[in-house]
Design a protein around this motif. Structure first.
Motif, short mmCIF file in Angstrom:
data_model
loop_
_atom_site.label_atom_id
_atom_site.label_comp_id
_atom_site.label_asym_id
_atom_site.label_seq_id
_atom_site.Cartn_x
_atom_site.Cartn_y
_atom_site.Cartn_z
N ALA A 142 45.83 55.81 78.20
CA ALA A 142 45.69 54.88 77.07
C ALA A 142 46.12 55.54 75.77
CB ALA A 142 44.24 54.40 76.95
N VAL A 143 46.74 54.71 74.92
CA VAL A 143 47.00 55.06 73.53
C VAL A 143 46.02 54.24 72.70
CG1 VAL A 143 48.62 54.89 71.62
CG2 VAL A 143 49.42 55.65 73.86
N ILE A 144 45.19 54.91 71.90
CA ILE A 144 44.07 54.27 71.23
C ILE A 144 44.24 54.43 69.72
CG2 ILE A 144 41.56 54.30 70.95
CD1 ILE A 144 41.55 55.65 73.82
N ILE A 145 44.28 53.31 69.01
CA ILE A 145 44.42 53.32 67.56
C ILE A 145 43.05 53.07 66.95
CG2 ILE A 145 45.59 52.26 65.59
CD1 ILE A 145 47.81 51.41 67.52
N LYS A 149 55.42 59.04 76.45
CA LYS A 149 55.19 59.58 77.79
C LYS A 149 54.26 60.79 77.73
CE LYS A 149 57.55 61.54 81.82
NZ LYS A 149 58.84 61.94 82.40
N SER A 150 54.46 61.66 76.71
CA SER A 150 53.59 62.82 76.56
C SER A 150 52.20 62.43 76.08
CB SER A 150 54.21 63.81 75.56
OG SER A 150 55.44 64.29 76.04
N LEU A 151 52.10 61.29 75.37
CA LEU A 151 50.80 60.82 74.92
C LEU A 151 50.00 60.21 76.07
CD1 LEU A 151 51.85 59.09 71.58
CD2 LEU A 151 50.68 61.29 71.84
N LEU A 152 50.68 59.76 77.12
CA LEU A 152 50.01 59.11 78.25
C LEU A 152 49.74 60.07 79.40
CD1 LEU A 152 51.94 55.72 78.33
CD2 LEU A 152 49.64 56.13 77.45
N PHE A 153 50.56 61.11 79.54
CA PHE A 153 50.41 62.04 80.66
C PHE A 153 50.68 63.46 80.20
CE2 PHE A 153 51.66 58.00 82.60
CZ PHE A 153 50.70 57.86 83.59
N THR A 154 49.92 64.41 80.77
CA THR A 154 50.19 65.82 80.53
C THR A 154 51.42 66.23 81.33
OG1 THR A 154 48.79 66.54 82.37
CG2 THR A 154 47.73 66.25 80.21
N ASP A 155 51.87 67.46 81.11
CA ASP A 155 53.06 67.94 81.83
C ASP A 155 52.85 67.97 83.33
OD1 ASP A 155 54.37 68.22 79.44
OD2 ASP A 155 53.92 70.36 79.22
#
Length: 850
Positions: A63-66, A274-280
């Motif tokens: 999730a991206v949360i504002i 993509k980096s905000l939703l999943f780690t490497d």
């Protein structure tokens, strides 16, 4: 694939107003049709939203949360062991004090409450541990280093999409980016189709992005002045958007770079969704963007960029019917209004329409259901409705819900909403047959309330969140530059909003020829009564070299700033003359870089038309140096005399010219053009002419109408007489034939008297016809004479008023001395860059214009 379910609470029986034992499990796939949560403060809205996010985390949904207010930072407060010492650091001391208990006692009660709440709602400590380990939590703080900083310049990088295949998508991102950028400098509600500013910047972006090249903000500002193309549409760039106006726009945008606070916007992680939703290593993430510290304009700017980045990422994904990711906004008030069109609205509208196909769910929350675009939310699949503040809120919500999908009964919904208590919500889901009443479950995260910016570092440390890489300035350029461009932001600039398009002539610095410079870190004291100001650093490093007439040396870098004193004077003048319609205001400003020690100034030789001085700073940039100050700038008496002289100069040189036509009583000030003034005179003359014509020709027109009526009657009588004459002539001819026949005995004899009578009547009819013709001739002549007289009178009146139109004059209107107000007068500290170049330190102006 089996659909995942979210445990949100238990069904609530509206008839008994009691909680049931039946769990409410929400199908996560339903979130692909999006959801809205609304409820007043204290309704449990935040708790429900946190429950939804907890369930998403437990099910591995990123999730991206504002978070505009700081409530969602509580998502990091999960304590599986439920120990008081875990809760205590997050207890609000003021809340504990008002409850008349120690922080330790408050922490014990919080731990007990969470132990009981989790147990009562059928959950376990293991589930809290699963939540803690399910996703990677992080708090980002754009515009601040309190959390993980975010580089907004990454939004200027070209999207990783093929231009030819995704032209429409990239153009939508360009539009959103430009709208947000212009909104940051106060240019709101611009139409992308009609706004010159929006069109110019959008074309600059397209010029770079279509070739896969990123764009730096300073490069964007420079190319605003000198665009990389010659035409916009059918017109040359200079015709469509004149250079003077482009310079004003560039200076306005430059304030972003010049502001000291902007440094933190340039550094940090990029908006790589993509980096905000999943780690490497593929672990889901919940990335929280804390915005409570930002101004309204900054929040709108960043939110728009983030929404645009999410939309671009969404379009690179394959289709999915399952919930792939979640976008959550904690308060959409002002971001999706019913009538206005803020920058955030368009990307939200597009995602609400299209995100379902990509498996992106959008969850929106608000406590203000009045200011909500229900038409935009018409396809939202799920509505969670909690207790509302006012009857107006409820009615507005019911009005909006009537148009939504699912066939909601207004009466049924009204009854349910009116019965709601704390933590009790109506769930209207288009995938269900009817609305459901439920009470939200206990949240697993500790609800400590909104967090301040100072608490963010400890929160990130609690969950082990940190930047993905060492902090560097984000330079969104696709290929390395051969030419070095040292950044301006080695210093702390002072920004002043720009309102004037023209820039002042660049004052020559005391030592701009390349010699070494000096100064002191202690600012010289000024006598009492002498005011002082600080001019902004509005030159970039290349502009400073250009203004000095030098070529920028390779590796040149700003080492510091030194302030030199100049005289700055500004006065506002009002010129008022109600008789002549003059009510003008003007500003006279002078900037004098070098003064005669005797205090003699030719003010007209030092005009200033640079950045607006409305919000001029009163403090210097940190770590700056100051040059020495000499007479008359440090002499109170001389400065007082100079101010009086400046006031007199402004008074003598601030007249305006008005136009007047006394006969017509038409007056116009300097803001009215000659053409508009003559037009007004012509209209006044036309009205006066028409009035005089109406008055003086009234008698003639009455006579003309009388004659026309008489002439009409005579024509009718002539036609009747001619008809009578014709009949009499026919009868007379027939009588003559009968008379001849009777003489020869061919017919029966008639009375001779009768025959002669008919002949006499015919002669009488002939006379009447002749009389009518003579009368018509006379009346026609009289009518022609009156008509000519009328025409001559109209012509004379028209000629008279035509001459009056040109009888205008110009009148000089001078201000009263009491209408001259000197609002700025004193020492202005002008900044100069101290630049390391070619093995020496040189001084170049940091303020000015071309």
């Amino acid at each position: 694939m089996t659909d995942l379910t979210f445990y949100l609470g238990r069904h609530f029986d509206p008839k008994t107003a009691k909680l049931t034992d039946k769990d409410l499990n929400y199908d996560s796939a339903d979130l692909t049709t999006h959801a809205v949560v609304t409820g007043m403060t204290g309704s449990g809205k935040t708790g429900l939203c946190i429950s939804l996010l907890e369930e998403a985390a437990l099910n591995g949904i990123p999730a991206v949360i504002i978070d505009p207010k700081g409530d969602l930072t509580n998502l990091l407060l999960h304590f599986p062991e439920l120990l008081p010492q875990d809760f205590q650091p997050w207890i609000d001391p003021e809340v504990a004090r008002r409850a008349n208990m120690s922080e330790e006692k408050a922490a014990e009660e919080a731990a007990e409450a969470w132990q009981k709440g989790i147990k009562d709602w059928g959950m376990t400590q293991e589930r809290v541990m699963d939540l803690k380990n399910a996703v990677k939590f992080s708090i980002y703080t754009p515009g601040s280093n309190a959390g993980i900083p975010v580089s907004v310049l990454s939004s200027l990088a070209a999207p990783a999409l093929d231009w030819e295949e995704n032209r429409e998508v990239i153009r939508e991102k360009i539009s959103s980016t430009v709208t947000a950028l212009l909104g940051l400098v106060g240019m709101n509600d611009l139409d992308p189709i009609r706004s010159r500013e929006h069109i110019l910047l959008s074309n600059i972006f397209e010029e770079h992005w279509s070739q896969g090249n990123g764009l730096e903000l300073d490069e964007l500002i420079l190319q605003t002045q000198n665009p990389p193309f010659e035409k916009l549409g059918a017109f040359p760039v200079d015709t469509f958007f004149p250079p003077k106006d482009r310079t004003e726009l560039a200076m306005t945008l430059n304030n972003i770079l010049a502001a000291p606070a902007f440094e933190s916007w340039r550094e940090g992680e990029s908006l790589d969704v993509k980096s905000l939703l999943f780690t490497d290593d593929g672990q889901p993430r919940h990335s929280i963007f804390y915005l409570a510290h930002l101004s309204d304009g900054e929040r709108m700017f960043f939110t728009t960029l983030l929404l645009s980045a999410v939309e671009t990422w969404m379009r690179t994904q394959k289709g999915s019917s399952a919930l792939r990711a979640l976008l959550y906004m904690d308060e959409i008030y002002g971001y999706l209004p019913p009538t206005a069109n803020p920058p955030s609205k368009q990307p939200l509208l597009r995602m609400l329409k299209q995100a379902r196909a990509f498996g992106l769910g959008i969850l929106l929350a608000t406590q203000n259901p009045v200011d909500l675009d229900y038409k935009a939310l018409s396809n939202t699949g799920t509505w969670f409705i909690g207790k509302l503040q006012t009857e107006r809120d409820k009615n507005r919500l019911l009005d909006g819900l009537e148009s939504l999908a699912g066939g909601i009964s207004r009466a049924q919904m009204d009854k349910l909403i009116s019965s709601l208590g704390k933590r009790v919500f109506v769930m209207n889901n288009v995938h269900n047959k009817e609305p459901v009443l439920f009470q939200t479950r206990w949240v697993m995260n500790f609800l400590a309330g909104p967090m301040t910016r100072n608490q963010i570092p400890a929160l990130n440390e609690l969950v082990g969140a940190k930047e993905a890489a060492p902090r560097t300035q984000d330079r969104p350029v696709s290929a390395p530059k051969v030419e070095s461009k040292p950044p301006v932001d080695h210093v702390q600039p002072v920004a002043v909003p720009v309102s004037a398009p023209a820039q002042p002539k660049t004052p020559t610095p005391p030592r701009s020829n390349g010699t070494s410079v000096n100064g002191t870190s202690t600012k010289p004291n000024l006598p009492n009564g002498i005011r002082e100001y600080y001019l902004p650093q509005n030159y970039s490093l290349p502009e400073a070299f250009n203004a000095a007439g030098r070529t920028q040396a390779y590796g040149a870098a700003i080492q510091g700033v030194i302030y030199r004193p100049v005289l700055l004077a500004s006065a506002q003048v009002r010129i008022l003359d109600r008789k002549y319609g003059v009510d003008s205001e003007a500003t006279k400003t002078a900037l004098v870089p070098a003064l005669d020690r005797r205090g003699i100034v030719r003010w007209e030789e030092f005009p200033y038309a640079g950045p607006s001085l409305d919000k001029i700073e009163t403090m210097a940039a940190p770590s700056s140096k100051f040059g020495s100050i000499e007479a008359p700038l440090n002499d109170s008496k001389l400065m007082t005399a100079l101010q009086k002289d400046f006031t007199d100069w402004v008074f003598r040189n601030s007249s305006v010219t008005a136009r007047a036509n006394t006969a017509l009583k038409v007056f116009a000030g300097p803001e009215v053009s000659q053409a508009d003034f003559m037009k007004a005179c012509a209209e006044a003359a036309r009205d006066a002419r028409d009035a005089e014509i109406d008055k003086k020709t009234a008698t003639l027109e009455k006579k003309i109408r009388t004659l026309e009526d008489k002439l009409g009657r005579e024509h009718r009588e002539l036609r009747e007489d001619e008809a009578e004459l014709q009949n009499r002539n026919i009868e007379s001819g027939a009588n003559l034939l009968e008379l001849g026949a009777s003489v020869f005995g061919l017919t029966r004899k008639k009375s001779i008297t009768t025959q002669f009578t008919k002949h006499r009547l015919a002669e009488s009819a002939k006379a009447e016809v002749q009389e009518s013709k003579e009368m018509i001739a006379k009346l026609t002549k009289d009518l022609n004479d009156l008509t000519k007289e009328h025409e001559n009178m109209v012509r004379e009146i028209s000629d008279k008023w035509g001459r009056v139109v040109s009888e205008s004059s110009e009148v000089t209107i001078n201000p009263k001395k009491t209408d001259v107000y000197v609002n700025i007068f004193g020492v202005a500290w002008m900044p100069y860059y101290q630049i390391q170049a070619g093995g020496e330190v040189v001084e170049m102006a940091a303020f000015g214009g071309e």
